[in-house]
Write a protein that holds these residues in place. Sequence first.
Motif, PDB file in Angstrom:
ATOM      1  N   ILE A 152      71.611 -47.912  50.171  1.00 36.79           N
ATOM      2  CA  ILE A 152      71.502 -48.054  48.716  1.00 36.79           C
ATOM      3  C   ILE A 152      70.914 -46.803  48.091  1.00 36.79           C
ATOM      4  O   ILE A 152      71.417 -46.296  47.079  1.00 36.79           O
ATOM      5  CB  ILE A 152      70.660 -49.297  48.374  1.00 36.79           C
ATOM      6  N   VAL A 153      69.863 -46.268  48.697  1.00 38.97           N
ATOM      7  CA  VAL A 153      69.226 -45.061  48.158  1.00 38.97           C
ATOM      8  C   VAL A 153      70.172 -43.866  48.243  1.00 38.97           C
ATOM      9  O   VAL A 153      70.256 -43.051  47.325  1.00 38.97           O
ATOM     10  CB  VAL A 153      67.903 -44.778  48.893  1.00 38.97           C
ATOM     11  N   ASP A 154      70.906 -43.752  49.339  1.00 36.56           N
ATOM     12  CA  ASP A 154      71.864 -42.655  49.485  1.00 36.56           C
ATOM     13  C   ASP A 154      72.953 -42.710  48.418  1.00 36.56           C
ATOM     14  O   ASP A 154      73.549 -41.693  48.075  1.00 36.56           O
ATOM     15  CB  ASP A 154      72.508 -42.688  50.875  1.00 36.56           C
ATOM     16  N   ALA A 155      73.209 -43.902  47.896  1.00 30.50           N
ATOM     17  CA  ALA A 155      74.215 -44.062  46.837  1.00 30.50           C
ATOM     18  C   ALA A 155      73.621 -43.829  45.448  1.00 30.50           C
ATOM     19  O   ALA A 155      74.308 -44.012  44.439  1.00 30.50           O
ATOM     20  CB  ALA A 155      74.826 -45.453  46.915  1.00 30.50           C
ATOM     21  N   GLY A 156      72.348 -43.430  45.396  1.00 26.98           N
ATOM     22  CA  GLY A 156      71.711 -43.145  44.119  1.00 26.98           C
ATOM     23  C   GLY A 156      71.244 -44.384  43.389  1.00 26.98           C
ATOM     24  O   GLY A 156      71.048 -44.367  42.171  1.00 26.98           O
ATOM     25  N   ALA A 157      71.035 -45.484  44.146  1.00 21.79           N
ATOM     26  CA  ALA A 157      70.609 -46.753  43.548  1.00 21.79           C
ATOM     27  C   ALA A 157      69.272 -47.178  44.124  1.00 21.79           C
ATOM     28  O   ALA A 157      68.746 -46.561  45.064  1.00 21.79           O
ATOM     29  CB  ALA A 157      71.664 -47.824  43.777  1.00 21.79           C
ATOM     30  N   TYR A 158      68.741 -48.252  43.564  1.00 21.16           N
ATOM     31  CA  TYR A 158      67.459 -48.805  44.000  1.00 21.16           C
ATOM     32  C   TYR A 158      67.694 -50.213  44.533  1.00 21.16           C
ATOM     33  O   TYR A 158      68.421 -51.003  43.916  1.00 21.16           O
ATOM     34  CB  TYR A 158      66.486 -48.855  42.817  1.00 21.16           C
ATOM     35  N   PRO A 159      67.100 -50.576  45.684  1.00 18.44           N
ATOM     36  CA  PRO A 159      67.262 -51.943  46.205  1.00 18.44           C
ATOM     37  C   PRO A 159      66.544 -52.942  45.296  1.00 18.44           C
ATOM     38  O   PRO A 159      65.316 -52.939  45.221  1.00 18.44           O
ATOM     39  CB  PRO A 159      66.599 -51.871  47.591  1.00 18.44           C
ATOM     40  N   SER A 160      67.281 -53.784  44.628  1.00 19.55           N
ATOM     41  CA  SER A 160      66.702 -54.680  43.622  1.00 19.55           C
ATOM     42  C   SER A 160      65.561 -55.558  44.131  1.00 19.55           C
ATOM     43  O   SER A 160      64.594 -55.795  43.400  1.00 19.55           O
ATOM     44  CB  SER A 160      67.802 -55.557  43.011  1.00 19.55           C
ATOM     45  N   PRO A 161      65.620 -56.087  45.367  1.00 19.88           N
ATOM     46  CA  PRO A 161      64.523 -56.959  45.811  1.00 19.88           C
ATOM     47  C   PRO A 161      63.200 -56.241  46.020  1.00 19.88           C
ATOM     48  O   PRO A 161      62.139 -56.868  45.972  1.00 19.88           O
ATOM     49  CB  PRO A 161      65.033 -57.520  47.147  1.00 19.88           C
ATOM     50  N   SER A 196      71.922 -65.334  56.751  1.00 18.25           N
ATOM     51  CA  SER A 196      72.393 -65.006  55.405  1.00 18.25           C
ATOM     52  C   SER A 196      71.751 -63.706  54.951  1.00 18.25           C
ATOM     53  O   SER A 196      70.532 -63.532  55.072  1.00 18.25           O
ATOM     54  CB  SER A 196      72.033 -66.130  54.420  1.00 18.25           C
ATOM     55  N   PHE A 197      72.567 -62.802  54.435  1.00 21.36           N
ATOM     56  CA  PHE A 197      72.077 -61.535  53.893  1.00 21.36           C
ATOM     57  C   PHE A 197      72.336 -61.510  52.390  1.00 21.36           C
ATOM     58  O   PHE A 197      73.476 -61.631  51.950  1.00 21.36           O
ATOM     59  CB  PHE A 197      72.795 -60.354  54.550  1.00 21.36           C
ATOM     60  N   ASP A 198      71.269 -61.367  51.621  1.00 19.51           N
ATOM     61  CA  ASP A 198      71.374 -61.283  50.165  1.00 19.51           C
ATOM     62  C   ASP A 198      71.089 -59.843  49.768  1.00 19.51           C
ATOM     63  O   ASP A 198      69.947 -59.377  49.821  1.00 19.51           O
ATOM     64  CB  ASP A 198      70.370 -62.238  49.514  1.00 19.51           C
ATOM     65  N   VAL A 199      72.135 -59.119  49.381  1.00 20.03           N
ATOM     66  CA  VAL A 199      72.035 -57.698  49.069  1.00 20.03           C
ATOM     67  C   VAL A 199      72.183 -57.492  47.570  1.00 20.03           C
ATOM     68  O   VAL A 199      73.155 -57.954  46.958  1.00 20.03           O
ATOM     69  CB  VAL A 199      73.128 -56.897  49.810  1.00 20.03           C
ATOM     70  N   SER A 200      71.228 -56.792  46.982  1.00 22.59           N
ATOM     71  CA  SER A 200      71.245 -56.519  45.549  1.00 22.59           C
ATOM     72  C   SER A 200      70.834 -55.075  45.318  1.00 22.59           C
ATOM     73  O   SER A 200      70.033 -54.514  46.071  1.00 22.59           O
ATOM     74  CB  SER A 200      70.277 -57.444  44.797  1.00 22.59           C
ATOM     75  N   CYS A 201      71.358 -54.475  44.258  1.00 21.56           N
ATOM     76  CA  CYS A 201      71.021 -53.087  43.964  1.00 21.56           C
ATOM     77  C   CYS A 201      70.952 -52.852  42.455  1.00 21.56           C
ATOM     78  O   CYS A 201      71.592 -53.563  41.671  1.00 21.56           O
ATOM     79  CB  CYS A 201      72.019 -52.131  44.605  1.00 21.56           C
ATOM     80  N   PHE A 202      70.181 -51.854  42.078  1.00 21.32           N
ATOM     81  CA  PHE A 202      70.011 -51.467  40.678  1.00 21.32           C
ATOM     82  C   PHE A 202      70.643 -50.092  40.510  1.00 21.32           C
ATOM     83  O   PHE A 202      70.153 -49.099  41.043  1.00 21.32           O
ATOM     84  CB  PHE A 202      68.523 -51.435  40.334  1.00 21.32           C
ATOM     85  N   LEU A 203      71.768 -50.043  39.805  1.00 21.43           N
ATOM     86  CA  LEU A 203      72.539 -48.807  39.662  1.00 21.43           C
ATOM     87  C   LEU A 203      72.853 -48.556  38.190  1.00 21.43           C
ATOM     88  O   LEU A 203      73.399 -49.435  37.516  1.00 21.43           O
ATOM     89  CB  LEU A 203      73.838 -48.919  40.461  1.00 21.43           C
ATOM     90  N   ASP A 204      72.491 -47.385  37.711  1.00 20.36           N
ATOM     91  CA  ASP A 204      72.808 -46.996  36.334  1.00 20.36           C
ATOM     92  C   ASP A 204      72.294 -48.012  35.319  1.00 20.36           C
ATOM     93  O   ASP A 204      72.952 -48.332  34.329  1.00 20.36           O
ATOM     94  CB  ASP A 204      74.318 -46.808  36.178  1.00 20.36           C
ATOM     95  N   GLY A 205      71.129 -48.573  35.602  1.00 23.24           N
ATOM     96  CA  GLY A 205      70.484 -49.451  34.644  1.00 23.24           C
ATOM     97  C   GLY A 205      70.845 -50.921  34.718  1.00 23.24           C
ATOM     98  O   GLY A 205      70.342 -51.718  33.921  1.00 23.24           O
ATOM     99  N   VAL A 206      71.703 -51.323  35.681  1.00 23.68           N
ATOM    100  CA  VAL A 206      72.070 -52.740  35.822  1.00 23.68           C
ATOM    101  C   VAL A 206      72.041 -53.133  37.292  1.00 23.68           C
ATOM    102  O   VAL A 206      72.092 -52.289  38.185  1.00 23.68           O
ATOM    103  CB  VAL A 206      73.468 -53.033  35.233  1.00 23.68           C
ATOM    104  N   HIS A 207      71.974 -54.453  37.524  1.00 22.82           N
ATOM    105  CA  HIS A 207      71.896 -54.983  38.882  1.00 22.82           C
ATOM    106  C   HIS A 207      73.243 -55.513  39.368  1.00 22.82           C
ATOM    107  O   HIS A 207      74.044 -56.038  38.585  1.00 22.82           O
ATOM    108  CB  HIS A 207      70.888 -56.134  38.941  1.00 22.82           C
ATOM    109  N   GLY A 208      73.469 -55.380  40.681  1.00 19.04           N
ATOM    110  CA  GLY A 208      74.587 -56.029  41.359  1.00 19.04           C
ATOM    111  C   GLY A 208      74.010 -56.938  42.427  1.00 19.04           C
ATOM    112  O   GLY A 208      73.014 -56.580  43.076  1.00 19.04           O
ATOM    113  N   ASP A 209      74.609 -58.114  42.643  1.00 18.76           N
ATOM    114  CA  ASP A 209      73.980 -59.109  43.519  1.00 18.76           C
ATOM    115  C   ASP A 209      75.046 -59.926  44.242  1.00 18.76           C
ATOM    116  O   ASP A 209      75.963 -60.454  43.613  1.00 18.76           O
ATOM    117  CB  ASP A 209      73.103 -60.022  42.651  1.00 18.76           C
ATOM    118  N   ASN A 210      74.935 -60.020  45.565  1.00 17.96           N
ATOM    119  CA  ASN A 210      75.841 -60.873  46.348  1.00 17.96           C
ATOM    120  C   ASN A 210      75.224 -61.226  47.687  1.00 17.96           C
ATOM    121  O   ASN A 210      74.216 -60.648  48.100  1.00 17.96           O
ATOM    122  CB  ASN A 210      77.219 -60.258  46.520  1.00 17.96           C
ATOM    123  N   CYS A 211      75.825 -62.208  48.357  1.00 18.91           N
ATOM    124  CA  CYS A 211      75.263 -62.707  49.614  1.00 18.91           C
ATOM    125  C   CYS A 211      76.381 -63.230  50.510  1.00 18.91           C
ATOM    126  O   CYS A 211      77.419 -63.682  50.024  1.00 18.91           O
ATOM    127  CB  CYS A 211      74.258 -63.825  49.316  1.00 18.91           C
TER     128      CYS A 211
END
Length: 380
Positions: A152-161, A196-211
């Motif tokens: 996530i960090v390598d993609a320029g995002a922040y891990p939301s959790p 179960s893996f719940d992966v979320s990220c904060f990219l360009d000011g918004v969150h993405g979330d899936n599991c």
Amino acid sequence: IAERESPKVGHETKQPGFCQKDDDEEMLPKPPSRVFANKKLRNITRCKTENEHEHIDAKGEHPSPSPNTNRSPHGIHPNDVEDPNIPRPPYSKLGFVPPHLFPDLITLHDSNSIPKMRAAGQLARTVLDMTCDLAKVGVTTDEIDKAVFAAIVDAGAYPSPLNYRGFPKSVCTSVNEVICHGIPDSRALELGDVVSFDVSCFLDGVHGDNCATVIVGDSDGKGGLKTDFEDEYEAEMFHSARRLVGATLESLNEAVKVCRPGACLTEVGNAIQEVSDSYGYESVMQFCGHGIGERFHCAPFVKHYRNSDKLQLQPGMIFTIEPMLTERSQECSTWSDGWTVITEDGGRAAQFEHTVLITETGVEIITVNPSNISRSEDIV
């Protein structure tokens, strides 16, 4: 349908209405442009909000625990984002989630925010697919967390959790009887674990979330499922796990299918429980889906069981649907860490989640992997 009109800001927008309006209800003050009041949800028990976790009681029996249970926490190792150029959500430093000034209002996303939401959703799905591939016998969830963090960090995002209300990790890893919010630790995954893996990220000011949920070691090494079992016990363990995981995915798919402009929010819960009941499972009632955007969790809150929430779905709504099914009772409790939620009877649980966008003509799943799934295949 009660319909309200918002103030003009550049152009006039109509406030979506509810599926029904009780005669004795008073009209709420007009909300800001691009949002509307989720009035019918104002006085009911809410789930998985940013500042509260309320339980809705349900009855269930408590058989003996299932195999491979993980009923105590293991060692946890913290991490942090050091790159100052990566945009962070407001809670990243102190773990404090700023209160929402209008907690019952629902954002209607537009041409400015929808592309950002798609990008965040695609990244979340890409990392989720990688995460599921890492679930091998002997690998610890802590090691998987480090890989998720790096991706996530390598993609320029922040891990939301990470540091959300103090959560110490970058992904939720829920093993066997852990329903959700499991904290990655030093326990090595075992053959047959349901994870179960719940992966979320904060990219360009918004969150993405899936599991998604996987069964550790369920492969024949040739692209098929495991067939060489040591004994009948192991065979039954895998077959029952496949049934649970398959039913949970089916419930998500059926829930997505009912989403469309003009549909009622309660149809989502109805669809999930219909599948759950048909398999003899229970749908967890304490946690639910949620709106998402600049905030990680916000209205509307989407229950995964039959309910009477009356809200008409409108184009521009973006929310998650994330059913959690249990093979026994859905009664649950939380560990002393304040996060890890487990079934009371030790029965295993599975979860799948998508983030969806209500379009003018239907629904679009925005948590898709752009490398192997075309967008047309994810529009119901």
